[in-house]
Write a protein that holds these residues in place. Structure first.
Motif, PDB file in Angstrom:
ATOM      1  N   THR A   1       6.383   6.147   1.498  1.00  0.00           N
ATOM      2  CA  THR A   1       5.440   6.895   2.336  1.00  0.00           C
ATOM      3  C   THR A   1       5.881   8.359   2.439  1.00  0.00           C
TER       4      THR A   1
ATOM      5  N   LYS B   1       9.924  -3.643   9.099  1.00  0.00           N
ATOM      6  CA  LYS B   1       9.193  -4.871   8.774  1.00  0.00           C
ATOM      7  C   LYS B   1       9.911  -6.076   9.383  1.00  0.00           C
TER       8      LYS B   1
ATOM      9  N   ILE C   1      -5.913  -7.696   5.131  1.00  0.00           N
ATOM     10  CA  ILE C   1      -4.655  -8.195   4.576  1.00  0.00           C
ATOM     11  C   ILE C   1      -4.171  -9.330   5.469  1.00  0.00           C
TER      12      ILE C   1
ATOM     13  N   THR D   1      12.882  -1.109  -3.846  1.00  0.00           N
ATOM     14  CA  THR D   1      12.152  -1.859  -2.830  1.00  0.00           C
ATOM     15  C   THR D   1      12.727  -3.257  -2.786  1.00  0.00           C
TER      16      THR D   1
ATOM     17  N   ASP E   1      -6.374   3.042   8.196  1.00  0.00           N
ATOM     18  CA  ASP E   1      -5.383   1.984   8.003  1.00  0.00           C
ATOM     19  C   ASP E   1      -5.205   1.848   6.498  1.00  0.00           C
ATOM     20  N   THR E   2      -4.099   2.392   5.995  1.00  0.00           N
ATOM     21  CA  THR E   2      -3.923   2.522   4.546  1.00  0.00           C
ATOM     22  C   THR E   2      -3.082   1.380   4.004  1.00  0.00           C
TER      23      THR E   2
ATOM     24  N   ARG F   1       2.021 -11.240   3.415  1.00  0.00           N
ATOM     25  CA  ARG F   1       2.551 -11.575   2.097  1.00  0.00           C
ATOM     26  C   ARG F   1       2.142 -13.006   1.759  1.00  0.00           C
TER      27      ARG F   1
ATOM     28  N   GLN G   1       1.591   0.172  -1.533  1.00  0.00           N
ATOM     29  CA  GLN G   1       2.955  -0.333  -1.739  1.00  0.00           C
ATOM     30  C   GLN G   1       3.804   0.704  -2.473  1.00  0.00           C
ATOM     31  N   THR G   2       5.111   0.522  -2.420  1.00  0.00           N
ATOM     32  CA  THR G   2       6.001   1.347  -3.232  1.00  0.00           C
ATOM     33  C   THR G   2       5.496   1.343  -4.676  1.00  0.00           C
TER      34      THR G   2
ATOM     35  N   THR H   1      -2.246   4.814   9.703  1.00  0.00           N
ATOM     36  CA  THR H   1      -1.227   3.765   9.865  1.00  0.00           C
ATOM     37  C   THR H   1      -0.920   3.135   8.508  1.00  0.00           C
ATOM     38  N   VAL H   2       0.313   2.680   8.363  1.00  0.00           N
ATOM     39  CA  VAL H   2       0.768   2.128   7.094  1.00  0.00           C
ATOM     40  C   VAL H   2       1.976   1.235   7.288  1.00  0.00           C
ATOM     41  N   GLY H   3       2.135   0.282   6.389  1.00  0.00           N
ATOM     42  CA  GLY H   3       3.388  -0.465   6.313  1.00  0.00           C
ATOM     43  C   GLY H   3       3.241  -1.951   6.556  1.00  0.00           C
ATOM     44  N   GLU H   4       2.300  -2.321   7.388  1.00  0.00           N
ATOM     45  CA  GLU H   4       2.059  -3.736   7.653  1.00  0.00           C
ATOM     46  C   GLU H   4       0.686  -3.821   8.300  1.00  0.00           C
ATOM     47  N   PRO H   5       0.154  -5.020   8.405  1.00  0.00           N
ATOM     48  CA  PRO H   5      -1.157  -5.133   9.046  1.00  0.00           C
ATOM     49  C   PRO H   5      -1.065  -4.664  10.490  1.00  0.00           C
TER      50      PRO H   5
HETATM   51  O1  PRX Z   1       2.424  -6.411   2.557  1.00  0.00           O
HETATM   52  C1  PRX Z   1       1.894  -5.127   2.413  1.00  0.00           C
HETATM   53  C2  PRX Z   1       2.438  -4.253   3.511  1.00  0.00           C
HETATM   54  O2  PRX Z   1       3.583  -3.622   2.990  1.00  0.00           O
HETATM   55  C3  PRX Z   1       3.778  -4.018   1.618  1.00  0.00           C
HETATM   56  C4  PRX Z   1       4.335  -2.858   0.826  1.00  0.00           C
HETATM   57  O3  PRX Z   1       5.564  -2.485   1.360  1.00  0.00           O
HETATM   58  P1  PRX Z   1       6.324  -1.202   0.817  1.00  0.00           P
HETATM   59  O4  PRX Z   1       6.412  -1.242  -0.660  1.00  0.00           O
HETATM   60  O5  PRX Z   1       7.583  -1.113   1.604  1.00  0.00           O
HETATM   61  O6  PRX Z   1       5.387   0.021   1.177  1.00  0.00           O
HETATM   62  C5  PRX Z   1       5.103   0.307   2.491  1.00  0.00           C
HETATM   63  C6  PRX Z   1       4.375   1.625   2.558  1.00  0.00           C
HETATM   64  C7  PRX Z   1       3.254   1.768   1.632  1.00  0.00           C
HETATM   65  C8  PRX Z   1       2.418  -4.453   1.170  1.00  0.00           C
HETATM   66  O7  PRX Z   1       2.496  -5.307   0.052  1.00  0.00           O
HETATM   67  N1  PRX Z   1       1.476  -3.217   3.908  1.00  0.00           N
HETATM   68  C9  PRX Z   1       1.547  -1.886   3.670  1.00  0.00           C
HETATM   69  N2  PRX Z   1       0.519  -1.250   4.256  1.00  0.00           N
HETATM   70  C10 PRX Z   1      -0.247  -2.186   4.851  1.00  0.00           C
HETATM   71  C11 PRX Z   1       0.354  -3.440   4.621  1.00  0.00           C
HETATM   72  N3  PRX Z   1      -0.184  -4.576   5.077  1.00  0.00           N
HETATM   73  C12 PRX Z   1      -1.330  -4.480   5.766  1.00  0.00           C
HETATM   74  N4  PRX Z   1      -1.958  -3.324   6.029  1.00  0.00           N
HETATM   75  C13 PRX Z   1      -1.458  -2.155   5.618  1.00  0.00           C
HETATM   76  N5  PRX Z   1      -2.084  -1.016   5.905  1.00  0.00           N
END
Ligand code: PRX
Length: 671
Positions: free
Chosen positions: A337, A635, A538, A288, A437-438, A541, A441-442, A411-415
């Motif tokens: 994911t 991202k 959230i 990551t 909305d999950t 970062r 993180q890795t 949904t996943v990955g960012e807000p």
């Molecule tokens: O900042 C958060 C954001 O993605 C980060 C983790 O990224 P990564 O390790 O690449 O994993 C992504 C897939 C799980 C987190 O620290 N993030 C992930 N999901 C969300 C999120 N921010 C807001 N809402 C979410 N549902």
């Protein structure tokens, strides 16, 4: 069903927060059949799962197959957790053989669709997509064969196997084969280039790479094998390369080093017993990238990861094999994911997992909706960046298709901006599908904060509440919980089964990154707040929080306000040095297709933010751009935007940037 309206609040507190008054309780009919069908049940189970975490997790682990049961559920020496100590299991056995043992061998495990749509002349338009379905029996045969082929090539338990493949069934087969024989895999997303392969191979000390000639992406073959060849001119560690034929693009095979997948499996036996693995044996490394420095090799082990991804899959998506569920996660297996929620968590739940090889707009912008309609997908899991692209493309692509099979959207990955959330709810979910909305993180291995679709009342933009066994809090740097709706540091206060076991080969980085910001707690690096309903939001970062004239602003809140303007498709916000305020706000905005970029519109959009969030949040600078600089996982690279906004040279690594030309354009335009 929902209360209407959204309002803003910025007067009294030091923070400026977007208050959301729209709440969506789970549809009654859905809740009735759900595993967790009420908030009371969630609360009761959550309380127990945190107070008696060992009792809770041992009951879950009992649902899966173990060669030998564990002696101790948890040994916790901060920051090192060992789960199911003394237990012997195999995650591949639990993904495949356990279903066959229970008489389900001829049930579908994986449904795969390739990108090309072949017409009668073999062209790429019209006609039929390429589809493969594998039952658990098929999967066992293919995985065993490939596992034996790996053994014949000299791969042993404990050897790190690098996998760099397109989204084809053989990618899942390769990873499951590694798990079957106890060789940890290190999967590299197929969008990365040669230097990323070199770095990961060297860091993992891996001497074998599994790849393909190419993978289809928007009708073109991505030259995976060429990238591997280039990487291997930069390192001499790798002695063996396995190549799957997928695109029949021209490649070079190196005598003695390179082997065709087809050849090595043709002669391999289809019987391979799953190796009993210690619960704490390494299952995989996944890299990551942080905002600074080299990527970190996140380590996950066998037992805890297996139990946690199994349960989160079951409850977050409310999986029911008896209801003909068809699950589709659009991520690539090269990300966490895909590891957790295409393969490892899904297969033990006995619901078919759909894999799609290519792009969402190939051959047309309705490809995803076409897939959902044809395969009758019931659970759909994607990312906000994709949702915003679909919004921009327009709903005519969606209206062509029958999406009525869907019942949970993830949904996943960012807000996710409330605007995108509402669009997902209305246009894709037809107002009847709960949205999960999950947040995770890795490093966490599985979902940490998430609604449960039959229990949780959702609110656009909030990832709501902790999953079972998760003790999450928003604290200050002393570890004390902050007040309601106050921003702070998101921490996890107790160990959970799928937590990372370390950073491969770098103990110091493990401690520094995750365990030294707030004493005794795991820090995720995200800022968050908790509202009056106990829901988590959230804020981005921690690096992305900007302090403007003494006010803490989450960049996410400003971005959400920007996107709530009708003309705005996507937005990114960063701070830049400002003579008067200390830090000013710079916004980068892409417009909805067809809308003209004018100075008048710039002003309107800035005023809109002031109205939504308060004048303190009004961007000082606003720049229109046809696209935002993103990593290959979608991202936004705010670090680059910070440099552009400040008028500095771009610093740091940009190898993960998807399209470099965007940055050049932005630099030329910058004022
Ligand atoms: O900042 C958060 C954001 O993605 C980060 C983790 O990224 P990564 O390790 O690449 O994993 C992504 C897939 C799980 C987190 O620290 N993030 C992930 N999901 C969300 C999120 N921010 C807001 N809402 C979410 N549902």
């Amino acid at each position: 069903m929902a209360q209407a309206g959204k309002s803003t609040e910025s007067e009294s507190s030091m923070e400026s927060v977007l208050t959301e008054n729209r709440h969506f309780p789970p549809p009654a009919a859905f809740a009735k059949q759900a595993h967790i069908g009420s908030i009371e049940k969630y609360e009761e189970m959550h309380k127990r799962s945190v107070e008696d975490s060992e009792g809770f997790w041992s009951e879950v682990a009992d649902e899966l197959h173990w060669f030998k049961k564990w002696d101790t559920v948890l040994e916790w020496n901060l920051p090192d957790a060992k789960w199911f100590v003394g237990g012997k299991t195999n995650i591949c056995y639990n993904c495949i053989d356990r279903q066959i043992d229970d008489g389900l061998g001829d049930h579908t495990a994986i449904v795969w669709e390739g990108e090309p749509i072949q017409d009668q002349d073999g062209g790429h338009a019209g006609g039929e997509p390429e589809i493969r379905k594998l039952t658990y029996n098929d999967l066992k045969r293919e995985v065993s064969r490939f596992a034996n082929a790996l053994k014949n090539l000299g791969v042993k338990k404990g050897d790190v196997v690098t996998i760099y493949m397109p989204m084809v069934p053989e990618l899942a087969i390769a990873m499951l084969a590694c798990a079957r024989i106890g060789a940890p895999h290190s999967i590299i997303f197929g969008g990365f280039s040669a230097s990323a392969i070199r770095d990961r191979v060297e860091d993992g000390k891996s001497n074998i790479v599994i790849t393909a000639d190419g993978g289809w992406r928007r009708g073109k073959a991505v030259p995976l094998k060429d990238n591997v060849d280039e990487a291997l001119t930069l390192t001499d560690l790798v002695k063996t390369v396995v190549v799957l034929e997928r695109c029949q693009n021209d490649i070079n095979m190196v005598e003695g080093r390179d082997h065709w997948w087809e050849d090595i499996t043709a002669t391999a036996s289809e019987h391979c017993e799953a190796e009993p693995m210690d619960a704490e044996d390494l299952l995989f490394i996944l890299y990551t990238s942080g905002s600074t420095g080299k990527p970190k090799g996140i380590m996950h082990t066998t037992g805890g990861y297996m139990v946690y991804t199994y349960l989160t899959s079951k409850y977050t998506f409310d999986l029911h094999p008896e209801n003909n569920d068809m699950y589709w996660c659009t991520a690539d297996i090269g990300w966490i994911t895909g590891h957790s929620y295409i393969v490892y968590g899904l297969l033990p739940n006995r619901v078919p997992t759909l894999m799609y090889e290519g792009a969402p707009d190939a051959p047309d912008k309705d490809r995803f909706w076409d897939i959902i309609e044809r395969h009758k997908v019931t659970k759909f899991y994607t990312a906000p960046t994709a949702i915003r692209a679909f919004m921009k493309w327009g709903r005519e692509h969606i209206d062509k298709h029958d999406l009525s099979s869907l019942n949970v959207l993830g949904t996943v990955g960012e807000p996710i901006n409330p605007e995108a959330w509402m669009w997902y709810h209305e246009v894709i979910g037809n107002e009847k599908c709960p949205i999960v909305d999950t947040w995770w993180q890795t490093e966490t291995g599985g979902h940490m904060l998430t609604p449960l679709p039959g229990a949780t009342t959702t609110t656009p933009g909030s990832c709501t509440k902790p999953f079972f066994g998760i003790d999450a809090a928003v604290v200050n740097s002393e570890g004390e919980p902050v007040g309601e709706n106050e921003g702070g540091i998101l921490v996890i206060r107790k160990p959970w089964p799928s937590m990372l076991r370390g950073v491969y080969g770098n103990r110091e980085r493990f401690i520094d990154t995750y365990w030294s910001k707030v004493e005794g707690y795991y820090t995720a690096g995200d800022g968050a707040r908790k509202d009056e309903h106990g829901n988590f939001w959230i804020m981005g970062r921690i690096d992305d929080v900007i302090v403007v004239a003494g006010h803490n602003l989450g960049t996410m809140e400003v971005e959400s306000a920007l996107v709530s303007h009708d003309a705005v498709a996507e937005a990114a916000v960063v701070g830049f040095p400002h003579d008067i305020k200390g830090t000013g706000i710079a916004a980068f905005v892409t417009l909805v297709g067809g809308i003209e970029e004018t100075d008048e519109l710039k002003k309107q959009v800035r005023d809109h933010v002031a109205k939504e969030l308060g004048p303190i949040s009004k961007p000082d600078k606003l720049q229109f751009t046809p696209a935002l600089p993103k990593t290959r996982s979608g991202k936004i690279m705010r670090r680059l935007l910070r440099d552009i906004a400040a008028g500095r040279e771009i610093s740091g690594d940009i190898t993960t940037l998807e399209d470099k030309s965007i940055v050049e354009k932005l630099q030329q335009q910058a004022d």
